[in-house]
Each structure stands twice: as structure tokens, then as C-alpha cells.
Design an enzyme around this catalytic site. Structure first.
Site, short mmCIF file in Angstrom:
data_model
loop_
_atom_site.label_atom_id
_atom_site.label_comp_id
_atom_site.label_asym_id
_atom_site.label_seq_id
_atom_site.Cartn_x
_atom_site.Cartn_y
_atom_site.Cartn_z
N SER A 126 0.95 -0.90 0.29
CA SER A 126 -0.17 0.22 -0.10
C SER A 126 0.66 1.34 -0.04
CB SER A 126 -0.89 -0.10 1.48
OG SER A 126 -2.19 1.22 0.82
N ASP A 159 -2.46 6.35 -3.74
CA ASP A 159 -1.55 5.34 -2.86
C ASP A 159 -1.07 4.50 -3.71
OD1 ASP A 159 -3.26 3.98 -2.50
OD2 ASP A 159 -3.20 3.07 -0.49
N ASP A 179 -1.55 1.46 -4.36
CA ASP A 179 -1.98 -0.24 -4.79
C ASP A 179 -3.06 0.89 -5.37
OD1 ASP A 179 -2.95 0.44 -2.30
OD2 ASP A 179 -3.74 -1.45 -1.79
N ASP A 206 -6.16 1.88 -3.14
CA ASP A 206 -7.38 1.84 -2.36
C ASP A 206 -7.34 3.18 -1.73
OD1 ASP A 206 -5.45 1.37 -0.70
OD2 ASP A 206 -6.18 -0.21 -0.47
#
Length: 454
Positions: free
Chosen positions: A102, A242, A244, A246
Site C-alpha cells: 500500500s 497510494d 495500490d 485503494d
């Protein structure tokens, strides 16, 4: 939380806390576990990854483990966590795996597991997997001959996800100048493709991943670069993701940051006004700002508070059939469209509000004022004993009474560190500091305090 898997997967320093052997064992277990449910065909597991250098190592190890247990591994390659969730549930995969840490630095990595409908995997199954990692793997049979699984390039899955995203807005983004900070991460190709397809004049920064620059001075954790870029290029709005993708934070036309609380307020209020907010409820965590709750009260919108973590937000939403929820960090779930936080969907929803209302983001955000907040991490001898201490509780009660309806204090355990988090929100930063220090002083007087962490 288990030994390896926390609220957001198995995460740690790549090659130290999380190794290729761990990834292979995860693949071995998942391949075996889901293959038991298939008698005439092979189990199907889909894998996505972010742009970290170590993600390629973990992808290969996972695929090797999965196929050696007789299941097929489908590779989405570099893509976002919500893309893996979407493809898992719409393409009938047994489960999905995302390789990402992340917003963490490039030298960390993680493995996030999803069930067959794209939700975070059940704790009980993850506990069984942990027991396998720490136990004797000999009881799992190896696939042989024609039973060995296949590794399949599934690049087309990313295109299906892009097509899905572009189908969500009801109006074109034409005439809007939009900035995207892709954090040199998973959204580096997908973000531009979606906004270009919707007609926006798209400006993209930090879309040159090299394996080690993910989240480095960019993205939602370092949004100052996007703030400057929006002002310099006179953009209508900017979105920062960010690693990834999400999560999403926004920057208005003046270069001011909108955190997750402000984004949730804008979307919930807009949907309520159009009769599109079932149950008239927004789900937050206990860390959402006091100003958000004041604004929601004024707008006549109810709210729920969960423990910190998008997992708990989603569980509350699913159990009560709520449609919007999330965290101050920008991890926001629109359950009608996704089973996990999706930064790109968050950006699309915010764009839809701007276009529907024909108002700039600064005006839309004016209805909520963030209260000053002070948060200190305190190392204590025992978290539970400290929370139960009568003197500490008395200090919390005294602070609460003194602040009344003009602020609040919160004392909670960290889920990842041996510390308590002491937080206060009030009209001024000085008042916040005073109340936080008052609670810490009670811990020290009771003999629980070890140090206030920097």
C-alpha cells in the site's frame, strides 16, 4: 490479528519479515485449499501486484506455489488492489491475491487475500493458513503429471476493470482539467486511461515507476507536490493515490487538500439530496474528525463509528446495508460499486458531484470545518491495565466533560505497536495539547508511562 496476517494482509520488510518462501507457502496452501472443491476442473486464483521490485519475486513464488498444488494462477500483472477485487468477483475466481504494501516504502511488501466475492478473506481461513506456514507442509500433496496447474497471462482483466470504471459516471468530464498523482504505483497506467476515456484534460505526475520510487515523496502520503502542480497548471481538481490505489485524497482548485472525511461528507450530502443514500447513514471510524460529525448533524445524516481499519468499516456496511463508508486517510468504500476501498472510484464519484452541482471543490467542501487535532503515541507497561486504570479513566472523563460539545478525547490501543494513542480535538491546537497532556500525566502518575514516542 494473527501472527502474520493483520487487518490488511501479511506485511513486512521484503526478504526479512516477508520472504519468497512465505509467498510460496501461501500459494501452496491456497492452491490446495481451493482445489479440494473442484473435481472436474482446476481451481482458479488471480494475482495482481504493485510496482515494487520485490513484487515480481513474490508473484513468481505465489504462482509456483499455486500451480504446484494443482490450481491455475492468472496473472493480472501491475494493477490496483480494487481491480483484483473486481475481477475476482466478476470472473468467478476462487480467490484473489494482491501483492502490495500500500502506502509503505518500496522495501516493504505485503500479500492481501480476498475471497471469491472480492472481500477481505475470512480470519478463520487466514488462521488456518498461518498454522500451515508454521507447521509441517508435508501433508499437502504435490500435483503431478497433468494435475500440475497452469500460469495464465490475464492482462485482459485490467482492461475489463478500466471499462467498468469508465461506465460508472453518467456525464462526460469534458472541459475539466484534472491532475492525477499516481505515486509511481499501481494506478500509473489505469488512472490516465480512465480519465482520458471520460473526456477529461488529464495531467499526470509520478507515473514513471522504477521499482524503488513507489510512494517516495509523492502520492497520498506526500500530497504537497500535487498541491503545487494544481496551482501552477490552474487545474480544476487533483487526485492523489497510494501505492495500490485503494486510497484517494483530493486537492481543490486552490491547492487545498481534502482528506477522506471531507470527501465522504461531500458525497454523502450529495447522494442524500438526490435520494441515493439508503438508510441515510455514513460509516466512519473512531478517528474521523469531530468536524465531520458536526457537519453531518447539520446535514441531517446519521453516522456509525467503527474501529480503525477499512475491514471494520466494510463489515458494518455489509451487515447494515449501508452504501458509503471510509477513513480519514482516503480509504473510502462505495459499496454499490466495489467491495473494497477504490481510489479511482472515489475520484470518479467526486467528479460526478462537481459536474452535477457545477460547483468547484472548494465550495463543496466549505460545509465541513476540520477541528484541530493532536495525537500522541504513548508507550506504557501494559495497554489493557492502563486503559482500565481508574485514574486514567477519571482523566478521560474530566477532559470529556470540560470539552462538552466543542470537542472530544479518544484513548485507544494501537493494533500494530505496543502503544496507546491519545487524541484530542477541540477549537484550538493549544486546547488539544492541554487535554492530551492531562491524560498522559495521569498515566505517569499511575506508574504506567514508559515514554511518549516522537
Amino acid at each position: 490479528m494473527g501472527k502474520y496476517f493483520g487487518t490488511d494482509g501479511f506485511r513486512g520488510k521484503a526478504g526479512v519479515d516477508l520472504t519468497a518462501e512465505h509467498a510460496f507457502q501461501v500459494g501452496r496452501f491456497l492452491g490446495w485449499y481451493y482445489s479440494r472443491k473442484h473435481t472436474e476442473d482446476s481451481a482458479r486464483i488471480v494475482i495482481g501486484k504493485d510496482t515494487r521490485r520485490s513484487s515480481y519475486m513474490f508473484e513468481n513464488a505465489l504462482a509456483a506455489g499455486i500451480t504446484s498444488s494443482g490450481a491455475d494462477a492468472y496473472l493480472l500483472h501491475v494493477t490496483t488492489t480494487p481491480c483484483v477485487s473486481y475481477i475476482t468477483r466478476t470472473e468467478n475466481f476462487d480467490c484473489g491475491v494482491m501483492i502490495s504494501a500500500s502506502h509503505n516504502p518500496f522495501y516493504d511488501n505485503g500479500i492481501k487475500l480476498m475471497n471469491g466475492v472480492g472481500e477481505k478473506m475470512d480470519d478463520a481461513l487466514q488462521a488456518e493458513l498461518e498454522a500451515f506456514i508454521d507447521g509441517d507442509p508435508a501433508y499437502l500433496p504435490w500435483a503431478t503429471e497433468g494435475k500440475v496447474g497452469k500460469t495464465i497471462d490475464f492482462y485482459s482483466g485490467r482492461n475489463r476493470y478500466i471499462g467498468y470504471l469508465t461506465s460508472l459516471p453518467s456525464r462526460s468530464f469534458e472541459k475539466h482539467k484534472v491532475g492525477l498523482d499516481c505515486a509511481n504505483g499501481s494506478s500509473w497506467m489505469i488512472g490516465r486511461a480512465v480519465f482520458d476515456a471520460l473526456g477529461a484534460k488529464t495531467y499526470v505526475i509520478n507515473d514513471q515507476p522504477d521499482g524503488v520510487n513507489i510512494n517516495t515523496d509523492c502520492g497520498s502520503t506526500h500530497i504537497e507536490g500535487l498541491q503545487l502542480y494544481v496551482r501552477e497548471h490552474h487545474l480544476d481538481v487533483g487526485f492523489a493515490f497510494d501505492g495500490d490505489a485503494d486510497r484517494c485524497l483530493a486537492v481543490d482548485e486552490r491547492g487545498q487538500v481534502l482528506n477522506g472525511d471531507k470527501i465522504m461528507y461531500i458525497c454523502a450530502k450529495h447522494f442524500k439530496e438526490r435520494g441515493q443514500l439508503p438508510s441515510n447513514t455514513l460509516v466512519t471510524t473512531v478517528m474521523s474528525n469531530f468536524g465531520l460529525y458536526k457537519a453531518l448533524d447539520k446535514a441531517g445524516i446519521r453516522y456509525e463509528k467503527t474501529a480503525v481499519g477499512d475491514r471494520y468499516v466494510y463489515e458494518n456496511m455489509k451487515e447494515n446495508d449501508f452504501m458509503i463508508g471510509g477513513e480519514q486517510s482516503g480509504h473510502i468504500i462505495f459499496r454499490k460499486y466495489a467491495h473494497t476501498g477504490d481510489g479511482l472510484i472515489t475520484a470518479l464519484m467526486l467528479m460526478q458531484v462537481m459536474i452535477d452541482t457545477q460547483l468547484p471543490l472548494s465550495v463543496l467542501a466549505a460545509g465541513v470545518t476540520m477541528y484541530p487535532q493532536v495525537l500522541k503515541n504513548v508507550r506504557v507497561d501494559d495497554k489493557d491495565l492502563t486503559l482500565a486504570d481508574a485514574a486514567v479513566q477519571a482523566a478521560v472523563d474530566a477532559c470529556t466533560a470540560e470539552l462538552g460539545d466543542s470537542g472530544r478525547v479518544l484513548l485507544r490501543k494501537s493494533g500494530t505497536e505496543p502503544v496507546l494513542r491519545v487524541m484530542a480535538e477541540a477549537g484550538t491546537a493549544e486546547e488539544c495539547e492541554k487535554q492530551v497532556d492531562r491524560i498522559i500525566a495521569a498515566m505517569e502518575k499511575s506508574g504506567h508511562l514508559i515514554e511518549v514516542k516522537k
